[in-house]
Enzyme design. Structure first.
Site, PDB file in Angstrom:
ATOM      1  CD  GLU A 151      -1.157  -0.688   3.610  1.00 43.87           C
ATOM      2  OE1 GLU A 151      -1.475   0.075   4.501  1.00 43.87           O
ATOM      3  OE2 GLU A 151      -1.525  -1.874   3.551  1.00 43.87           O
ATOM      4  CE  LYS A 177       7.023   4.987   5.620  1.00 45.96           C
ATOM      5  NZ  LYS A 177       7.040   6.362   6.075  1.00 45.96           N
ATOM      6  CG  ASP A 216       5.643  12.687   3.973  1.00 46.49           C
ATOM      7  OD1 ASP A 216       5.939  12.309   5.129  1.00 46.49           O
ATOM      8  OD2 ASP A 216       6.283  13.553   3.358  1.00 46.49           O
ATOM      9  CE1 TYR A 253      -0.682   2.908  10.072  1.00 46.12           C
ATOM     10  CE2 TYR A 253      -0.709   4.865   8.695  1.00 46.12           C
ATOM     11  CZ  TYR A 253      -0.348   4.233   9.860  1.00 46.12           C
ATOM     12  OH  TYR A 253       0.348   4.916  10.825  1.00 46.12           O
ATOM     13  CE  LYS A 279      11.726   6.803   4.539  1.00 44.94           C
ATOM     14  NZ  LYS A 279      11.356   8.059   5.182  1.00 44.94           N
ATOM     15  CB  CYS A 288      14.667  48.186   3.159  1.00 45.41           C
ATOM     16  SG  CYS A 288      13.445  47.871   1.870  1.00 45.41           S
ATOM     17  CB  CYS A 296      12.932  52.194   0.938  1.00 45.47           C
ATOM     18  SG  CYS A 296      12.767  51.450   2.561  1.00 45.47           S
ATOM     19  CB  CYS A 310      11.416  47.223   5.200  1.00 54.84           C
ATOM     20  SG  CYS A 310      11.377  48.983   4.819  1.00 54.84           S
ATOM     21  CB  CYS A 313       9.200  50.698   1.819  1.00 56.38           C
ATOM     22  SG  CYS A 313      10.034  49.295   1.091  1.00 56.38           S
TER      23      CYS A 313
HETATM   24  S1  IVH Z   1       2.006   0.552   8.986  1.00 56.71           S
HETATM   25  C1  IVH Z   1       3.788  -1.638  12.388  1.00 56.71           C
HETATM   26  N1  IVH Z   1       1.170   1.608   6.733  1.00 56.71           N
HETATM   27  O1  IVH Z   1       4.886   5.433   8.425  1.00 56.71           O
HETATM   28  C2  IVH Z   1       3.401  -0.912  11.195  1.00 56.71           C
HETATM   29  N2  IVH Z   1       2.441   2.960   8.203  1.00 56.71           N
HETATM   30  O2  IVH Z   1       7.569   4.387   9.906  1.00 56.71           O
HETATM   31  C3  IVH Z   1       2.917   0.445  11.498  1.00 56.71           C
HETATM   32  N3  IVH Z   1       2.755   5.278   7.433  1.00 56.71           N
HETATM   33  O3  IVH Z   1       4.474   5.970  11.794  1.00 56.71           O
HETATM   34  C4  IVH Z   1       2.747   1.324  10.363  1.00 56.71           C
HETATM   35  N4  IVH Z   1       1.603   5.071   5.570  1.00 56.71           N
HETATM   36  O4  IVH Z   1       2.649   6.855  10.383  1.00 56.71           O
HETATM   37  C5  IVH Z   1       1.862   1.813   7.875  1.00 56.71           C
HETATM   38  N5  IVH Z   1       0.317   2.444   4.742  1.00 56.71           N
HETATM   39  C6  IVH Z   1       1.007   2.623   5.871  1.00 56.71           C
HETATM   40  C7  IVH Z   1       1.593   3.876   6.173  1.00 56.71           C
HETATM   41  C8  IVH Z   1       2.308   3.991   7.365  1.00 56.71           C
HETATM   42  C9  IVH Z   1       2.305   5.891   6.325  1.00 56.71           C
HETATM   43  C10 IVH Z   1       3.585   5.913   8.479  1.00 56.71           C
HETATM   44  C11 IVH Z   1       3.107   5.644   9.866  1.00 56.71           C
HETATM   45  C12 IVH Z   1       4.266   5.193  10.657  1.00 56.71           C
HETATM   46  C13 IVH Z   1       5.416   5.354   9.725  1.00 56.71           C
HETATM   47  C14 IVH Z   1       6.272   4.100   9.815  1.00 56.71           C
END
Ligand code: IVH
Length: 673
Positions: free
Chosen positions: A112, A114, A116, A224, A315, A409, A412, A427, A433
């Site tokens: 899935e 990740k 941010d 998640y 990542k 500035c 001016c 400023c 200005c």
């Molecule tokens: S699972 C034990 N799934 O990434 C597993 N984490 O370093 C717990 N995160 O703090 C996390 N998307 O906030 C999981 N699809 C996803 C995620 C996810 C973002 C974040 C989460 C966690 C960090 C893990």
């Protein structure tokens, strides 16, 4: 209404509102208009005001934010919130699979996105949200329930009935890119420093003490994981799908936000797909997560010190570009804030050509220790805002001069100041200005302020350079001959358009005039509340700090900013001149009129023109007093409120249906009593 009847209606309205909320914020498939939604919500609010003990903390009325929170109590997580092992290397993902399969044999994986953002744990008991907690150190987090309730994609009450009696849903709270951009656009208008990236802004927002502020920012969420002693299924993927059915916002398999695979090839295909398409997503992801799908197998694999052996994050490296620093310019904004900006040799980065990057402030400039002509590394912060993240020191010319933040500035020459606790330099030469003057005027004429047709940034600068305007009040002293005296292609028609625009701006409501003045921290929303609360400019000018703070939306900082602005003699003179020129310095009478429930249960149809109210104003006055406004006359209409020029057809219809027709004076007696 009787108590039993009220309880029944409150339950019914709450259910309906949550369903519509879910349809709008999770399914993106609303079936009623915003207006209809607001009407239901208002009805619920009225009932809860009448029967306060029937108001639940999970009522849809809490979505707009309840009382100020004083500190966030620390709470122990029932299940620790673990972190994930992560890697930038595909080989290490293959190693992870090999390691898993050596221990447990062939197994299935769920992949899935990740997200941010910020991790959150949501506890539910009996299908109701009871707590929202931050990750904290993984063992203990902070209870931010009041803020969590304002996140519309998080259900307060679950749908269906097959949820565990007690469980925790875990997920990520994020800003979509569009929402983050909109937030920054608003900050710019308000003369506030811009937010640097969505993740930190989401984290900061969740820690706000005022849930109303959180509600306005528009956070969203993705779930998640599910934690419980009695999980509905033994498959992670299937559990997430259940969460969806209960009303959570979860990754959508149809969009490949979540997918299953039984081998490394399948996992790599998912990684490849999002490597290519991640920039097209509405939110920011920094990688993907691979999890063993079978929860029994997860348990067999167990944990290391702080992360599970059954999951791993891959990542994506932030896309970077190397380019030459052509120079650093120092830009002066409307409020006098001076921002260093890197001028770059144009370079392609994550889909767009980058020519400039904000360096934010003097501290950032110092951290980067930029020298003229440096080869710099550029990244997009949260994929949105280009940022200089580093310098290739080996490539620096030996004689290169360090880039320094100026003491004066650049526009001016006035000595810059830095306010205590702020990162920005200012400023202070507000009225002398040039860029401060022209940006203030540009703000004044902009669409959301006085919306003056035909006057854009370039024209404002031209007029200012030619000595036609020094401040916003000068705009109203422009004449056709003075504009035409500029020569250079100025035609009667365009001059007249500007003058007509200025004339029309005299009808713009007080709240927008107040916003247009460009008082620091006074954006559109605050201006609206202040205009309504003070009623007139004269009253506002006389208000003390305490009186200002008593207004909705106004805290100490805003109050001080308003007081400071109005204390400056030059500003007072400008306001006086604007008033002389006929700009509106008073709210609609409706906004100042009484509030109450004298019109409770009555339905009005409004028609014609009124002396004391604008059309919207009179509708607002009806609603502020508990009445309803509808568009057409029916047997359910209680009164037709007739102004001048009401059409004969409407009058006839009212007569036919025996609906009483009242005039403005009678209406005033009804609300004022
Ligand atoms: S699972 C034990 N799934 O990434 C597993 N984490 O370093 C717990 N995160 O703090 C996390 N998307 O906030 C999981 N699809 C996803 C995620 C996810 C973002 C974040 C989460 C966690 C960090 C893990």
């Amino acid at each position: 209404m009787e108590r039993n009847e009220a309880a029944r209606r409150i339950a019914e309205l709450s259910r309906e509102l949550e369903t519509h909320n879910h349809r709008y914020y999770v399914l993106a498939a609303p079936v009623i208009s915003d207006r209809e939604f607001d009407e239901l919500l208002k009805e619920l609010e009225r009932l809860e005001r009448a029967f306060p003990d029937l108001a639940s903390p999970n009522s849809p009325t809490q979505r707009v934010g309840g009382d100020i929170t004083k500190g966030f109590p620390s709470v122990q997580h029932r299940y620790p919130m673990l972190s994930l092992g992560n890697t930038y290397s595909r080989e290490e993902v293959a190693d992870f699979v090999a390691r898993v399969e050596k221990a447990v044999g062939p197994t299935r994986y769920s992949m899935e996105l990740k997200y941010d953002g910020v991790a959150i744990s949501l506890a539910y008991e009996g299908g109701e949200l009871v707590r929202g907690v931050t990750r904290g150190d993984g063992e203990k987090g902070e209870d931010i329930t009041a803020n969590v309730r304002t996140i519309r994609s998080i259900p307060l009450r679950l749908q269906g009935d097959d949820w565990p009696a007690s469980f925790e849903a875990r997920g990520e709270v994020i800003f979509t890119k569009a929402r983050f951009d909109a937030l920054n656009a608003m900050r710019e208008q308000e003369g506030e420093e811009l937010y640097a990236n969505p993740r930190n802004t989401a984290a900061g927002t969740l820690k706000q003490q005022d849930p109303k502020e959180v509600a306005k920012r528009g956070l969203t969420s993705f779930i998640y994981s599910l934690q419980s002693e009695s999980l509905p299924t033994r498959s992670h993927f299937d559990n997430i799908m259940r969460c969806h059915a209960w009303g959570f916002n979860t990754p959508d398999p149809k969009r490949r936000f979540i997918e299953r695979a039984t081998d490394v090839e399948g996992i790599m295909a998912f990684i490849d797909h999002w490597e290519k398409h991640r920039h097209e997503l509405e939110m920011i992801i920094d990688g993907i997560v691979v999890k063993v799908d079978n929860i029994d197998v997860q348990e067999e694999l167990g944990l290391t010190a702080k992360s599970p052996r059954w999951a791993m994050a891959y990542k994506y490296a932030a896309e970077q570009a190397l380019t030459r620093l052509l120079g650093v310019s120092f830009q002066v904004g409307r409020t006098g804030a001076v921002t260093p900006v890197a001028e770059l040799d144009p370079v392609l980065l994550a889909g767009t050509t980058v020519k400039r990057a904000s360096l934010f402030n003097a501290d950032q400039l110092e951290r980067l220790d930029l020298h003229e002509g440096d080869l710099v590394r550029v990244e997009k912060a949260g994929e949105i805002i280009p940022q200089v993240v580093g310098v290739e020191l080996a490539q620096r010319a030996p004689q290169a001069m360090r880039v320094r933040f100026p003491h004066a500035c650049p526009e001016c020459g006035t000595a810059l100041i830095r306010l205590e606790g702020e990162a920005q330099h200012y400023c202070p030469n507000e009225h002398g200005c040039p860029p401060q003057i022209t940006r203030r005027i540009e703000h004044f004429v902009s669409r959301r302020a006085l919306d003056i047709d035909g006057l854009g940034g370039e024209t404002v600068e031209e007029f200012h350079r030619a000595g036609l305007i020094q401040d916003v009040a000068d705009l109203y002293e422009l004449t056709e001959p003075r504009i035409l005296s500029l020569g250079k292609g100025w035609k009667e028609k365009s001059a007249q358009k500007i003058l007509a625009g200025l004339e029309a701006s005299k009808q713009v409501p007080f709240e927008r005039v107040l916003f247009a003045l460009g008082i620091r921290h006074v954006g559109e929303t605050v201006a609206k509340k202040v205009a309504k609360g003070a009623g007139t400019m004269d009253r506002l000018m006389g208000m003390s700090q305490e009186e200002l703070v008593a207004l909705e939306e106004v805290g100490q900082v805003i109050a001080e900013s308003i007081r400071d602005f109005l204390a400056v003699e030059g500003n007072r003179r400008i306001i006086e001149r604007l008033k002389q020129h006929g700009l509106r310095m008073e709210s609609d009478r409706a906004a100042q009129g009484p509030v109450g429930d004298r019109l409770q249960g009555l339905a009005f149809v409004v028609s014609g023109v009124f002396r004391n109210f604008s059309r919207d104003g009179i509708k607002e006055a009806i609603e502020r007093n508990g009445g309803k406004v509808s568009g057409s006359i029916s047997s359910k209409t209680s009164y037709v409120l007739a102004g001048a020029d009401m059409g004969p057809a409407k009058r006839q219809k009212a007569e036919d249906l025996k609906v009483p027709v009242i005039d403005e004076d009678e209406f005033m007696r009804m609300i004022e009593g």
